[in-house]
Write a protein that holds these residues in place. Structure first.
Motif, PDB file in Angstrom:
ATOM      1  N   GLY A 193     -11.996  22.518   0.560  1.00 19.38           N
ATOM      2  CA  GLY A 193     -11.503  21.837   1.175  1.00 19.38           C
ATOM      3  C   GLY A 193     -10.067  20.743   1.091  1.00 19.38           C
ATOM      4  O   GLY A 193     -10.782  19.747   1.758  1.00 19.38           O
ATOM      5  N   LEU A 207     -12.046  12.287   3.000  1.00 25.43           N
ATOM      6  CA  LEU A 207     -12.357  13.684   3.808  1.00 25.43           C
ATOM      7  C   LEU A 207     -11.562  13.694   5.286  1.00 25.43           C
ATOM      8  O   LEU A 207     -11.109  14.101   5.744  1.00 25.43           O
ATOM      9  CB  LEU A 207     -13.279  14.323   3.654  1.00 25.43           C
ATOM     10  CG  LEU A 207     -13.639  15.187   2.749  1.00 25.43           C
ATOM     11  CD1 LEU A 207     -14.898  15.883   3.025  1.00 25.43           C
ATOM     12  CD2 LEU A 207     -12.607  15.244   1.605  1.00 25.43           C
ATOM     13  N   TYR A 250     -17.485  21.328   6.458  1.00 25.03           N
ATOM     14  CA  TYR A 250     -16.191  20.726   6.758  1.00 25.03           C
ATOM     15  C   TYR A 250     -15.220  22.021   6.000  1.00 25.03           C
ATOM     16  O   TYR A 250     -13.982  22.069   6.737  1.00 25.03           O
ATOM     17  CB  TYR A 250     -15.556  19.695   5.689  1.00 25.03           C
ATOM     18  CG  TYR A 250     -14.810  18.497   5.812  1.00 25.03           C
ATOM     19  CD1 TYR A 250     -13.984  17.939   6.637  1.00 25.03           C
ATOM     20  CD2 TYR A 250     -13.423  19.332   4.304  1.00 25.03           C
ATOM     21  CE1 TYR A 250     -13.189  17.429   6.533  1.00 25.03           C
ATOM     22  CE2 TYR A 250     -12.664  18.558   4.392  1.00 25.03           C
ATOM     23  CZ  TYR A 250     -11.923  17.796   5.814  1.00 25.03           C
ATOM     24  OH  TYR A 250     -10.808  17.058   5.044  1.00 25.03           O
ATOM     25  N   ILE A 251     -15.838  22.804   5.400  1.00 22.95           N
ATOM     26  CA  ILE A 251     -14.547  23.489   4.518  1.00 22.95           C
ATOM     27  C   ILE A 251     -14.581  25.173   5.131  1.00 22.95           C
ATOM     28  O   ILE A 251     -13.487  25.421   5.972  1.00 22.95           O
ATOM     29  CB  ILE A 251     -15.151  24.199   3.241  1.00 22.95           C
ATOM     30  CG1 ILE A 251     -15.321  23.301   1.655  1.00 22.95           C
ATOM     31  CG2 ILE A 251     -15.134  25.192   2.774  1.00 22.95           C
ATOM     32  CD1 ILE A 251     -15.676  23.575   1.047  1.00 22.95           C
TER      33      ILE A 251
END
Length: 423
Positions: free
Chosen positions: A372, A151, A71-72
């Protein structure tokens, strides 16, 4: 034809959960050559969900941890926090802010791992809760679900996650996703505070930071400041990783995996970060080009190994939430100059809120680089976050231009598989 992969949800309440979360090789003596047990499958009838609650909740958290690194990386490419040193067109779509919903890399490496972590955590909550003595495991599972949903709400244009009883969930807006994360953060706080030991207390504090982050994203600033009021300034909640050469994809730091020394050297520190001269933004010239043989591999060193931890929540983030939520020019300026001093920058004297907010977002982009948080910052303060790549020329020739997306699409694979959404 639909496949039952939506939301990472799994049909059997216990048996499939065990198979998805834990693989335990076994050696059993056999009376016959033909009496060989499958070493990679656990019989659901032998599992006690309560007794094995620690395994289940930790496995769910590890699924989230393995999704966090990817994700980051991908949101970093999308938000110009890093550059795409990769040949894959599906990865360059992120750098170009032109992610197609049929992008298989997007589904397999970003959305589905995140949704699977939420699904596993939600199953743990259903199986264990509320059972006396399971407070730490319930807190861990609730925190896992909360951050996974948050997120998704920060980065995606729309989303979904597993509903009760292993059913696929409905299509949700970013606002409804973030609101859903709040109930999980509240549960993590409740269970963490009811539990005993340092881990339970730290989960509760991390959930308080996460709740403040979610409330700030929703524009509920007074509540956001209240949510983080009790978080100590020196608090840090890290997501741990280990360097297991045989299982780095699940157990190792995924940001390092795309850096120099990793398996795919494609995460490049861009010039606007290299020029900061800030000790919070650390990198090295790897002495070679990235995987695409085009961009020089300026590689991040914030995470120096597969075993490097990634900060998820902290007292510093709580302070940022408080300052942004308060909208007090004097307090914001004092905090900005405190953080500028950390980066070796001279103080500023701004008084207008737009200028102060831009300066605050600049410091956030340094303090929380590659953690993130940038997608949420950008969507919350679209005019204040620095160094967003604007539509036009891409930084690599012959690949296409930069578009104007500001969020990630829900993958077609999810829409096609989820009977509540359709295509």
């Amino acid at each position: 034809m639909r496949t039952d992969k939506s939301n990472g949800w799994l049909r059997s309440r216990v048996g499939r959960l065990v198979t998805a979360l834990v693989v335990i090789p076994t050696m059993t003596a056999c009376d016959s050559l033909f009496e060989v047990e499958n070493p990679d499958v656990i019989d659901a009838s032998t599992v006690d969900p309560v007794a094995d609650g620690t395994i289940f909740s930790r496995s769910a958290f590890q699924t989230f941890a393995s999704a966090l690194g990817a994700y980051i990386v991908y949101t970093g490419w999308f938000s110009n926090e890093s550059w795409v040193g990769d040949t894959f067109p599906t990865r360059n779509e992120f750098g170009r802010r032109l992610v197609d919903d049929r992008n298989g890399t997007h589904n397999n490496e970003v959305f589905f791992p995140l949704a699977r972590g939420v699904s596993q955590a939600e199953q743990v909550l259903e199986i264990l809760g509320p059972v006396p003595g399971q407070e730490v495991n319930l807190a861990r599972a609730a925190l896992t679900a909360a951050y996974g949903i948050l997120l998704q709400g920060e980065a995606f244009c729309e989303g979904t996650f597993r509903a009760a009883n292993n059913e696929p969930g409905p299509l949700m807006t970013p606002t409804s996703l973030i609101e859903a994360s709040l109930t999980r953060f509240d549960a993590a706080i409740q269970y963490g505070q009811a539990g005993t030991g340092t881990e339970a207390a730290n989960i509760a504090l991390a959930a308080q930071v996460g709740k403040g982050r979610a409330l700030l994203q929703l524009g509920r600033r007074t509540e956001a400041a209240a949510a983080v009021a009790a978080v100590p300034a020196n608090f840090v909640f890290n997501v741990p990783f280990v360097d297991d050469a045989g299982n780095r994809g699940r157990l190792g730091n995924g940001v390092y995996g795309f850096s120099a020394g990793g398996t795919r050297e494609a995460l490049v520190v861009p010039p606007h970060y290299r020029s900061m001269g800030d000790p919070r933004v650390t990198f090295v010239d790897a002495g070679r080009n990235a995987q695409d043989a085009t961009l020089r591999l300026w590689s991040q060193t914030k995470y120096g190994s597969w075993a490097a931890s990634i900060p998820l929540a902290s007292g510093l983030e709580a302070r940022y939430i408080t300052v942004e939520a308060g909208q007090n020019a004097g307090a914001m300026l004092a905090f900005i100059n405190e953080r500028r001093a950390v980066g070796g920058q001279a103080p500023i004297t701004a008084t207008a809120m737009p200028e102060l907010m831009a300066a605050l977002m600049d410091q956030r982009s340094r303090d929380f680089w590659l953690e993130g948080k940038r997608m949420g910052d950008w969507r919350r303060n679209p005019d204040a976050v620095p160094n967003i790549l604007q539509p036009g020329a891409y930084y690599k020739d012959g690949i296409g231009s930069v578009s104007n997306q500001t969020c990630l699409p829900l993958p077609f694979a999810e829409k096609n598989a989820n009977p509540n959404i359709g295509t």
